[in-house]
Design a protein around this motif. Structure first.
Motif, mmCIF file in Angstrom:
data_model
loop_
_atom_site.group_PDB
_atom_site.id
_atom_site.type_symbol
_atom_site.label_atom_id
_atom_site.label_comp_id
_atom_site.label_asym_id
_atom_site.label_seq_id
_atom_site.Cartn_x
_atom_site.Cartn_y
_atom_site.Cartn_z
ATOM 1 N N TRP A 244 -35.925 -67.822 -10.917
ATOM 2 C CA TRP A 244 -36.885 -68.921 -10.888
ATOM 3 C C TRP A 244 -37.497 -69.019 -9.499
ATOM 4 O O TRP A 244 -36.783 -68.885 -8.491
ATOM 5 C CB TRP A 244 -36.204 -70.243 -11.246
ATOM 6 C CG TRP A 244 -35.770 -70.318 -12.664
ATOM 7 C CD1 TRP A 244 -34.541 -69.998 -13.164
ATOM 8 C CD2 TRP A 244 -36.556 -70.730 -13.789
ATOM 9 N NE1 TRP A 244 -34.522 -70.173 -14.527
ATOM 10 C CE2 TRP A 244 -35.756 -70.625 -14.935
ATOM 11 C CE3 TRP A 244 -37.878 -71.168 -13.938
ATOM 12 C CZ2 TRP A 244 -36.213 -70.964 -16.210
ATOM 13 C CZ3 TRP A 244 -38.334 -71.497 -15.199
ATOM 14 C CH2 TRP A 244 -37.508 -71.392 -16.313
ATOM 15 N N TYR A 245 -38.783 -69.252 -9.466
ATOM 16 C CA TYR A 245 -39.535 -69.464 -8.248
ATOM 17 C C TYR A 245 -40.349 -70.734 -8.425
ATOM 18 O O TYR A 245 -40.520 -71.209 -9.544
ATOM 19 C CB TYR A 245 -40.459 -68.269 -7.975
ATOM 20 C CG TYR A 245 -39.720 -66.987 -7.707
ATOM 21 C CD1 TYR A 245 -39.091 -66.290 -8.732
ATOM 22 C CD2 TYR A 245 -39.641 -66.467 -6.418
ATOM 23 C CE1 TYR A 245 -38.403 -65.116 -8.487
ATOM 24 C CE2 TYR A 245 -38.956 -65.285 -6.154
ATOM 25 C CZ TYR A 245 -38.335 -64.625 -7.201
ATOM 26 O OH TYR A 245 -37.656 -63.459 -6.944
ATOM 27 N N VAL B 163 -31.705 -75.833 -2.484
ATOM 28 C CA VAL B 163 -31.245 -76.254 -3.814
ATOM 29 C C VAL B 163 -29.758 -76.010 -4.041
ATOM 30 O O VAL B 163 -29.224 -76.394 -5.084
ATOM 31 C CB VAL B 163 -32.050 -75.550 -4.934
ATOM 32 C CG1 VAL B 163 -33.549 -75.737 -4.726
ATOM 33 C CG2 VAL B 163 -31.708 -74.075 -5.031
ATOM 34 N N LYS B 164 -29.085 -75.398 -3.077
ATOM 35 C CA LYS B 164 -27.659 -75.126 -3.239
ATOM 36 C C LYS B 164 -26.888 -76.419 -3.474
ATOM 37 O O LYS B 164 -27.097 -77.416 -2.796
ATOM 38 C CB LYS B 164 -27.116 -74.414 -1.995
ATOM 39 C CG LYS B 164 -27.464 -72.950 -1.920
ATOM 40 C CD LYS B 164 -26.877 -72.304 -0.663
ATOM 41 C CE LYS B 164 -27.239 -70.828 -0.587
ATOM 42 N NZ LYS B 164 -26.743 -70.196 0.662
ATOM 43 N N ARG C 41 -45.520 -69.675 -2.829
ATOM 44 C CA ARG C 41 -44.462 -69.586 -3.819
ATOM 45 C C ARG C 41 -43.162 -69.202 -3.115
ATOM 46 O O ARG C 41 -43.160 -68.345 -2.228
ATOM 47 C CB ARG C 41 -44.811 -68.551 -4.889
ATOM 48 C CG ARG C 41 -43.814 -68.477 -6.022
ATOM 49 C CD ARG C 41 -44.331 -67.591 -7.140
ATOM 50 N NE ARG C 41 -44.529 -66.221 -6.694
ATOM 51 C CZ ARG C 41 -45.179 -65.299 -7.410
ATOM 52 N NH1 ARG C 41 -45.693 -65.631 -8.598
ATOM 53 N NH2 ARG C 41 -45.313 -64.077 -6.943
ATOM 54 N N GLU C 42 -42.057 -69.823 -3.525
ATOM 55 C CA GLU C 42 -40.768 -69.551 -2.898
ATOM 56 C C GLU C 42 -39.700 -69.323 -3.958
ATOM 57 O O GLU C 42 -39.790 -69.832 -5.082
ATOM 58 C CB GLU C 42 -40.344 -70.713 -2.003
ATOM 59 C CG GLU C 42 -40.108 -72.015 -2.726
ATOM 60 C CD GLU C 42 -39.577 -73.120 -1.812
ATOM 61 O OE1 GLU C 42 -39.384 -72.877 -0.619
ATOM 62 O OE2 GLU C 42 -39.350 -74.232 -2.328
ATOM 63 N N LEU C 43 -38.693 -68.570 -3.563
ATOM 64 C CA LEU C 43 -37.566 -68.327 -4.452
ATOM 65 C C LEU C 43 -36.742 -69.588 -4.601
ATOM 66 O O LEU C 43 -36.490 -70.294 -3.623
ATOM 67 C CB LEU C 43 -36.709 -67.197 -3.888
ATOM 68 C CG LEU C 43 -35.443 -66.813 -4.664
ATOM 69 C CD1 LEU C 43 -35.197 -65.316 -4.535
ATOM 70 C CD2 LEU C 43 -34.229 -67.579 -4.171
ATOM 71 N N VAL C 44 -36.306 -69.850 -5.823
ATOM 72 C CA VAL C 44 -35.393 -70.958 -6.088
ATOM 73 C C VAL C 44 -33.991 -70.401 -6.329
ATOM 74 O O VAL C 44 -33.040 -70.779 -5.655
ATOM 75 C CB VAL C 44 -35.844 -71.783 -7.305
ATOM 76 C CG1 VAL C 44 -34.827 -72.869 -7.617
ATOM 77 C CG2 VAL C 44 -37.223 -72.392 -7.054
ATOM 78 N N ALA C 45 -33.884 -69.482 -7.293
ATOM 79 C CA ALA C 45 -32.593 -68.895 -7.618
ATOM 80 C C ALA C 45 -32.800 -67.636 -8.435
ATOM 81 O O ALA C 45 -33.775 -67.525 -9.186
ATOM 82 C CB ALA C 45 -31.726 -69.882 -8.400
ATOM 83 N N TYR D 17 -41.810 -71.129 -11.941
ATOM 84 C CA TYR D 17 -42.108 -69.886 -12.649
ATOM 85 C C TYR D 17 -40.821 -69.094 -12.854
ATOM 86 O O TYR D 17 -40.020 -68.956 -11.933
ATOM 87 C CB TYR D 17 -43.075 -69.025 -11.845
ATOM 88 C CG TYR D 17 -44.410 -69.661 -11.566
ATOM 89 C CD1 TYR D 17 -44.619 -70.457 -10.436
ATOM 90 C CD2 TYR D 17 -45.482 -69.477 -12.436
ATOM 91 C CE1 TYR D 17 -45.841 -71.041 -10.175
ATOM 92 C CE2 TYR D 17 -46.718 -70.060 -12.181
ATOM 93 C CZ TYR D 17 -46.884 -70.839 -11.052
ATOM 94 O OH TYR D 17 -48.105 -71.416 -10.800
ATOM 95 N N CYS D 18 -40.648 -68.553 -14.059
ATOM 96 C CA CYS D 18 -39.527 -67.651 -14.280
ATOM 97 C C CYS D 18 -40.000 -66.209 -14.120
ATOM 98 O O CYS D 18 -41.182 -65.894 -14.286
ATOM 99 C CB CYS D 18 -38.882 -67.866 -15.642
ATOM 100 S SG CYS D 18 -39.966 -67.607 -17.057
#
Length: 120
Positions: free
Chosen positions: A36-37, A63-64, A45-49, A94-95
């Motif tokens: 997920w971003y 988000v940790k 846009r950034e990385l989430v997980a 976004y996935c």
């Protein structure tokens, strides 16, 4: 062609929870990494997980402890459970999935995005 379809998202109050899901479909042989971003207004846009095929996860520091990523390999689906949401989590999420098709070609596909708004 591999298509990603996501669901979930919406408006939630600070401290609330939401669950996003994203299913991949097409002539898929294997999926390596799913993730997920997000893109917040006015930001990149950034990385989430992300989560690998073996279940190894990676999270953005922001988000940790609040977000959990999981996947169901049988359904080619990735989930993002978001808890203790903050206004700064507001973004389009976004996935993404990368892997190999039955033809042997690799793919790197993106979902259409879903809005998450955290506001009182």
């Amino acid at each position: 062609q591999v298509v990603l379809v996501n669901s979930g998202g919406g408006l939630v109050q600070p401290g609330g929870s939401l669950r996003l899901s994203c299913a991949a479909s097409g002539s898929i042989a294997s999926i390596n990494v799913m993730g997920w971003y997000r893109r917040a207004p006015g930001k990149e846009r950034e990385l989430v997980a992300t989560i690998g095929g073996g279940g190894i996860t990676n999270y953005a520091d922001s988000v940790k402890g609040r977000f959990t990523i999981a996947r169901d390999n049988a359904k080619n689906t990735v989930y993002l459970q978001m808890s203790n949401l903050k206004p700064e989590d507001t973004a389009v999420y976004y996935c993404n999935a990368g892997g190999r098709m039955v033809t042997g070609e690799t793919f790197d596909s993106w979902g259409p995005g879903t809005q998450v708004t955290v506001s009182s």
